[in-house]
Write an enzyme that holds these catalytic residues in place. Structure first.
Site, PDB file in Angstrom:
ATOM      1  N   LYS A   9     -40.874  24.946 -32.253  1.00  0.00           N
ATOM      2  CA  LYS A   9     -40.916  24.980 -30.790  1.00  0.00           C
ATOM      3  C   LYS A   9     -42.283  24.530 -30.257  1.00  0.00           C
ATOM      4  CE  LYS A   9     -37.365  28.576 -30.353  1.00  0.00           C
ATOM      5  NZ  LYS A   9     -37.002  29.889 -29.724  1.00  0.00           N
ATOM      6  N   TYR A  49     -28.424  25.537 -25.774  1.00  0.00           N
ATOM      7  CA  TYR A  49     -28.491  26.962 -25.425  1.00  0.00           C
ATOM      8  C   TYR A  49     -27.347  27.397 -24.512  1.00  0.00           C
ATOM      9  CZ  TYR A  49     -33.116  27.611 -27.593  1.00  0.00           C
ATOM     10  OH  TYR A  49     -34.160  27.724 -28.488  1.00  0.00           O
ATOM     11  N   ASN A 112     -41.684  32.152 -29.672  1.00  0.00           N
ATOM     12  CA  ASN A 112     -41.480  32.683 -31.023  1.00  0.00           C
ATOM     13  C   ASN A 112     -41.370  31.586 -32.080  1.00  0.00           C
ATOM     14  OD1 ASN A 112     -39.014  31.717 -30.335  1.00  0.00           O
ATOM     15  ND2 ASN A 112     -37.888  33.602 -30.675  1.00  0.00           N
ATOM     16  N   HIS A 115     -36.736  27.793 -33.996  1.00  0.00           N
ATOM     17  CA  HIS A 115     -35.290  28.016 -33.868  1.00  0.00           C
ATOM     18  C   HIS A 115     -34.638  27.704 -35.202  1.00  0.00           C
ATOM     19  CE1 HIS A 115     -31.105  27.765 -32.558  1.00  0.00           C
ATOM     20  NE2 HIS A 115     -31.036  26.691 -33.325  1.00  0.00           N
ATOM     21  N   GLU A 126     -25.010  22.182 -34.023  1.00  0.00           N
ATOM     22  CA  GLU A 126     -26.398  21.846 -33.675  1.00  0.00           C
ATOM     23  C   GLU A 126     -26.872  20.593 -34.421  1.00  0.00           C
ATOM     24  OE1 GLU A 126     -28.600  25.466 -34.335  1.00  0.00           O
ATOM     25  OE2 GLU A 126     -27.571  26.498 -32.687  1.00  0.00           O
TER      26      GLU A 126
HETATM   27  N1  UDP Z   1     -35.439  34.696 -25.781  1.00  0.00           N
HETATM   28  C1  UDP Z   1     -36.289  35.164 -24.792  1.00  0.00           C
HETATM   29  N2  UDP Z   1     -36.106  36.463 -24.333  1.00  0.00           N
HETATM   30  C2  UDP Z   1     -35.119  37.259 -24.799  1.00  0.00           C
HETATM   31  C3  UDP Z   1     -34.265  36.757 -25.824  1.00  0.00           C
HETATM   32  C4  UDP Z   1     -34.457  35.474 -26.277  1.00  0.00           C
HETATM   33  O1  UDP Z   1     -37.184  34.466 -24.324  1.00  0.00           O
HETATM   34  O2  UDP Z   1     -35.006  38.415 -24.342  1.00  0.00           O
HETATM   35  C5  UDP Z   1     -35.613  33.310 -26.261  1.00  0.00           C
HETATM   36  C6  UDP Z   1     -36.357  33.232 -27.612  1.00  0.00           C
HETATM   37  O3  UDP Z   1     -37.176  32.058 -27.597  1.00  0.00           O
HETATM   38  C7  UDP Z   1     -35.205  33.070 -28.592  1.00  0.00           C
HETATM   39  C8  UDP Z   1     -34.209  32.234 -27.790  1.00  0.00           C
HETATM   40  O4  UDP Z   1     -34.334  32.715 -26.462  1.00  0.00           O
HETATM   41  O5  UDP Z   1     -35.606  32.429 -29.791  1.00  0.00           O
HETATM   42  C9  UDP Z   1     -32.769  32.338 -28.255  1.00  0.00           C
HETATM   43  O6  UDP Z   1     -32.415  33.697 -28.346  1.00  0.00           O
HETATM   44  P1  UDP Z   1     -31.580  34.267 -29.586  1.00  0.00           P
HETATM   45  O7  UDP Z   1     -31.114  35.632 -29.228  1.00  0.00           O
HETATM   46  O8  UDP Z   1     -30.552  33.263 -29.991  1.00  0.00           O
HETATM   47  O9  UDP Z   1     -32.705  34.441 -30.727  1.00  0.00           O
HETATM   48  P2  UDP Z   1     -32.955  33.650 -32.099  1.00  0.00           P
HETATM   49  O10 UDP Z   1     -31.600  33.233 -32.624  1.00  0.00           O
HETATM   50  O11 UDP Z   1     -33.844  32.490 -31.769  1.00  0.00           O
HETATM   51  O12 UDP Z   1     -33.647  34.640 -33.004  1.00  0.00           O
HETATM   52 MG    MG Z   2     -30.035  32.155 -31.710  1.00  0.00          MG
END
Ligand code: UDP
Ligand code: MG
Length: 154
Positions: A9, A49, A112, A115, A126
């Protein structure tokens, strides 16, 4: 063998962590079969997303992911999807275990670093969204016979 879509990212790129994060996957034995460095369009991110569209963090997420370049790649390996998710760690850096990418490099919720596809269905979707089929490169790393034994390969 599985394939998974990984995105380093904007925060990972801006903080100069691209090489260190990719190295972890190479060290683990995962094989890069496609890669590109680019700024992602809001339109592509809306598709990527789509499942999060109604979530409160969605507008900020699309803004963050589109404001600066990313490195996205397809990694291949036995159980690659689960292996990569484990290496990434929990979604929020401050919850992620030390030893994981998010646990070692970040403390933020949205910033974070990485992805990774979370299921075979998501991975298939994807990979196809980010790459044309002819951009996936079939190749054998020189050391591949020492990464998996015959049993691993079923
Ligand atoms: N995210 C965020 N706030 C939240 C949850 C998710 O900003 O409360 C963002 C974070 O960058 C995350 C992405 O949205 O990686 C996608 O969320 P997901 O739950 O799919 O998490 P991941 O699969 O990336 O662990
Ligand atoms: Mg996810």
């Amino acid at each position: 063998m599985q394939r998974t879509l990984i995105i380093l990212k904007p925060d990972a790129i801006q903080r100069g962590l691209m090489g260190r994060i990719l190295t972890r996957f190479e060290d683990k034995g995962l094989k890069v079969v496609a890669a590109r460095f680019a700024r992602l369009s809001e339109q592509l991110l809306e598709q990527h997303y789509a499942d999060h569209k109604e979530r409160p963090f969605y507008p900020g997420l699309v803004r963050f992911m589109s404001e600066s370049p990313v490195l996205f790649c397809v990694l291949e390996g036995v159980d690659a999807i689960a292996v990569c998710r484990k290496m990434m760690g929990a979604t929020f850096g401050r919850d992620a275990e030390p030893g994981t990418i998010r646990g070692d490099f970040g403390v933020s919720r949205s910033y974070n670093l990485i992805h990774g596809s979370d299921s075979p269905e998501a991975a298939e979707k994807e990979v196809a969204l980010f790459f044309d089929a002819n951009e996936i490169v079939e190749w054998q790393p020189a050391g591949h016979t020492w990464v998996y034994d015959a049993e691993d390969l079923g």
